[in-house]
Motif scaffolding. Structure first.
Motif, PDB file in Angstrom:
ATOM      1  N   VAL A 199      48.551  48.624  45.195  1.00 52.44           N
ATOM      2  CA  VAL A 199      47.318  48.571  44.769  1.00 52.44           C
ATOM      3  C   VAL A 199      47.128  47.946  43.320  1.00 52.44           C
ATOM      4  N   ILE A 200      48.133  48.421  42.534  1.00 56.45           N
ATOM      5  CA  ILE A 200      48.167  48.022  41.274  1.00 56.45           C
ATOM      6  C   ILE A 200      48.267  46.469  41.195  1.00 56.45           C
ATOM      7  N   THR A 201      49.068  45.890  41.995  1.00 55.36           N
ATOM      8  CA  THR A 201      49.364  44.415  42.248  1.00 55.36           C
ATOM      9  C   THR A 201      47.977  43.641  42.318  1.00 55.36           C
ATOM     10  N   ARG A 202      47.354  44.447  43.435  1.00 58.12           N
ATOM     11  CA  ARG A 202      46.105  43.685  43.895  1.00 58.12           C
ATOM     12  C   ARG A 202      44.870  44.011  42.952  1.00 58.12           C
ATOM     13  N   GLU A 203      44.794  45.024  42.206  1.00 57.02           N
ATOM     14  CA  GLU A 203      43.561  45.488  41.462  1.00 57.02           C
ATOM     15  C   GLU A 203      43.809  45.007  40.116  1.00 57.02           C
ATOM     16  N   ILE A 204      44.838  44.883  39.537  1.00 62.06           N
ATOM     17  CA  ILE A 204      44.783  44.454  38.001  1.00 62.06           C
ATOM     18  C   ILE A 204      45.822  43.312  38.052  1.00 62.06           C
ATOM     19  N   PRO A 205      45.051  42.200  37.381  1.00 61.84           N
ATOM     20  CA  PRO A 205      45.577  40.818  37.437  1.00 61.84           C
ATOM     21  C   PRO A 205      47.015  40.874  36.737  1.00 61.84           C
ATOM     22  N   GLU A 206      47.613  39.832  37.040  1.00 61.73           N
ATOM     23  CA  GLU A 206      49.120  39.735  36.565  1.00 61.73           C
ATOM     24  C   GLU A 206      49.420  39.792  35.025  1.00 61.73           C
ATOM     25  N   SER A 246      33.076  49.622  39.905  1.00 64.77           N
ATOM     26  CA  SER A 246      32.594  49.438  38.440  1.00 64.77           C
ATOM     27  C   SER A 246      33.771  49.329  37.819  1.00 64.77           C
ATOM     28  N   VAL A 247      35.093  49.802  37.859  1.00 65.47           N
ATOM     29  CA  VAL A 247      36.439  49.419  37.268  1.00 65.47           C
ATOM     30  C   VAL A 247      36.741  48.171  37.437  1.00 65.47           C
ATOM     31  N   LYS A 248      36.583  47.648  38.702  1.00 68.10           N
ATOM     32  CA  LYS A 248      37.103  46.456  39.141  1.00 68.10           C
ATOM     33  C   LYS A 248      36.221  45.499  38.478  1.00 68.10           C
ATOM     34  N   ASN A 249      34.708  45.646  38.360  1.00 66.66           N
ATOM     35  CA  ASN A 249      34.217  44.698  37.650  1.00 66.66           C
ATOM     36  C   ASN A 249      34.330  44.834  36.115  1.00 66.66           C
ATOM     37  N   PHE A 250      34.537  45.904  35.608  1.00 68.36           N
ATOM     38  CA  PHE A 250      34.819  45.792  34.261  1.00 68.36           C
ATOM     39  C   PHE A 250      36.288  45.083  33.829  1.00 68.36           C
ATOM     40  N   ILE A 251      37.160  45.033  34.652  1.00 71.24           N
ATOM     41  CA  ILE A 251      38.467  44.179  34.306  1.00 71.24           C
ATOM     42  C   ILE A 251      38.171  42.833  34.493  1.00 71.24           C
ATOM     43  N   LYS A 252      37.249  42.281  35.525  1.00 71.53           N
ATOM     44  CA  LYS A 252      36.781  41.155  35.738  1.00 71.53           C
ATOM     45  C   LYS A 252      36.078  40.719  34.525  1.00 71.53           C
ATOM     46  N   THR A 253      35.025  41.154  34.274  1.00 77.41           N
ATOM     47  CA  THR A 253      34.192  40.828  33.259  1.00 77.41           C
ATOM     48  C   THR A 253      34.776  40.620  31.782  1.00 77.41           C
ATOM     49  N   TYR A 254      35.872  41.531  31.533  1.00 75.80           N
ATOM     50  CA  TYR A 254      36.348  41.521  30.186  1.00 75.80           C
ATOM     51  C   TYR A 254      37.760  41.229  30.100  1.00 75.80           C
ATOM     52  N   LEU A 255      38.209  40.370  31.129  1.00 77.96           N
ATOM     53  CA  LEU A 255      39.768  40.399  31.117  1.00 77.96           C
ATOM     54  C   LEU A 255      40.375  39.598  30.016  1.00 77.96           C
ATOM     55  N   SER A 256      39.597  38.437  29.365  1.00 79.10           N
ATOM     56  CA  SER A 256      40.015  37.996  28.326  1.00 79.10           C
ATOM     57  C   SER A 256      40.172  38.899  26.998  1.00 79.10           C
ATOM     58  N   SER A 264      41.014  54.484  37.244  1.00 80.97           N
ATOM     59  CA  SER A 264      40.323  54.537  38.340  1.00 80.97           C
ATOM     60  C   SER A 264      40.873  55.492  39.485  1.00 80.97           C
ATOM     61  N   PRO A 265      39.854  55.829  40.377  1.00 81.71           N
ATOM     62  CA  PRO A 265      40.547  56.527  41.554  1.00 81.71           C
ATOM     63  C   PRO A 265      40.818  55.290  42.428  1.00 81.71           C
ATOM     64  N   VAL A 266      41.504  55.462  43.456  1.00 85.11           N
ATOM     65  CA  VAL A 266      42.055  54.637  44.451  1.00 85.11           C
ATOM     66  C   VAL A 266      41.371  55.268  45.883  1.00 85.11           C
TER      67      VAL A 266
END
Length: 162
Positions: free
Chosen positions: A92-99, A60-70, A50-52
Motif C-alpha cells: 500500500v505504501i509503495t503504491r500510494e506514496i510516490p517513491e 482526499s489524502v491521495k489528492n493532497f499528496i498529488k497536488t502538493y508533491l513538490s 490516511s485510513p486504508v
C-alpha cells in the motif's frame, strides 16, 4: 517547528490517532482533508495520515499528496496509516506514496485500527470490510497497535522534529 498533520477518514479512527500524536508535538495544526483545504507551504514539516480501504488511501489524502508533491518533497515529511490488514502495508505504501517522498520520509508507520463503525460505508464496502475483518482476525487481533505511535514519535525525535 510548525507542523501540519493532514488526515482524513470515514470512521474517526485516523482522526483519533492524529489527535493523540499532536499531543506529543509542539506547534501543530490538525486539518481534516475531507472537511477543509490547507496549503502545506505554510508549514515547516508535514505529517499525512490516511485510513486504508481496499488497499487504497482516502481519496482526499491521495489528492493532497498529488497536488502538493513538490512542496512535500522540500520539507520534513512523515506519514502513518490506520489499517488492519498488516500483510499489505508495504504494498500500500509503495503504491500510494510516490517513491521520492517515501525515500525521504522520516517515519512511515501502520497504527493498526479498529472496525467498530461501518455506518459511513455503502453496502459493497461494508461487505468487503466484514470479510476482511473475519479473515484478518484469524491472524491477529483487530486493534490499534500500542507501540506504533511511540515508535513513530521516537523516529521523529531522532530527526529533531519534536
Amino acid at each position: 517547528m510548525k507542523t501540519l498533520i493532514a488526515y482524513a477518514g470515514k470512521t474517526g479512527n485516523t482522526a483519533k490517532c492524529a489527535r493523540q500524536l499532536a499531543i506529543h508535538l509542539n506547534n501543530v495544526t490538525l486539518v481534516d482533508l475531507n472537511a477543509e483545504q490547507v496549503n502545506p507551504a505554510d508549514f515547516e514539516a508535514i505529517i499525512i495520515a490516511s485510513p486504508v480501504y481496499s488497499h487504497k488511501f482516502e481519496p482526499s489524502v491521495k489528492n493532497f499528496i498529488k497536488t502538493y508533491l513538490s512542496i512535500l518533497q522540500d520539507k520534513p515529511f512523515a506519514a502513518f496509516v490506520t489499517m488492519v490488514e498488516y500483510d499489505t502495508f508495504n504494498k500500500v505504501i509503495t503504491r500510494e506514496i510516490p517513491e521520492a517522498l517515501r525515500n525521504k520520509a522520516i517515519a512511515i508507520e501502520n497504527f493498526g485500527g479498529e472496525v467498530n463503525n461501518l455506518s459511513p460505508f455503502g453496502w459493497h464496502d461494508k461487505l468487503i470490510a466484514k470479510s476482511m475483518v473475519k479473515l484478518e482476525s484469524k491472524k491477529h487481533p483487530i486493534e490499534f497497535l500500542a507501540d506504533a505511535p511511540q515508535n513513530f514519535n521516537e523516529q521523529l525525535k531522532k530527526a529533531s522534529w519534536t
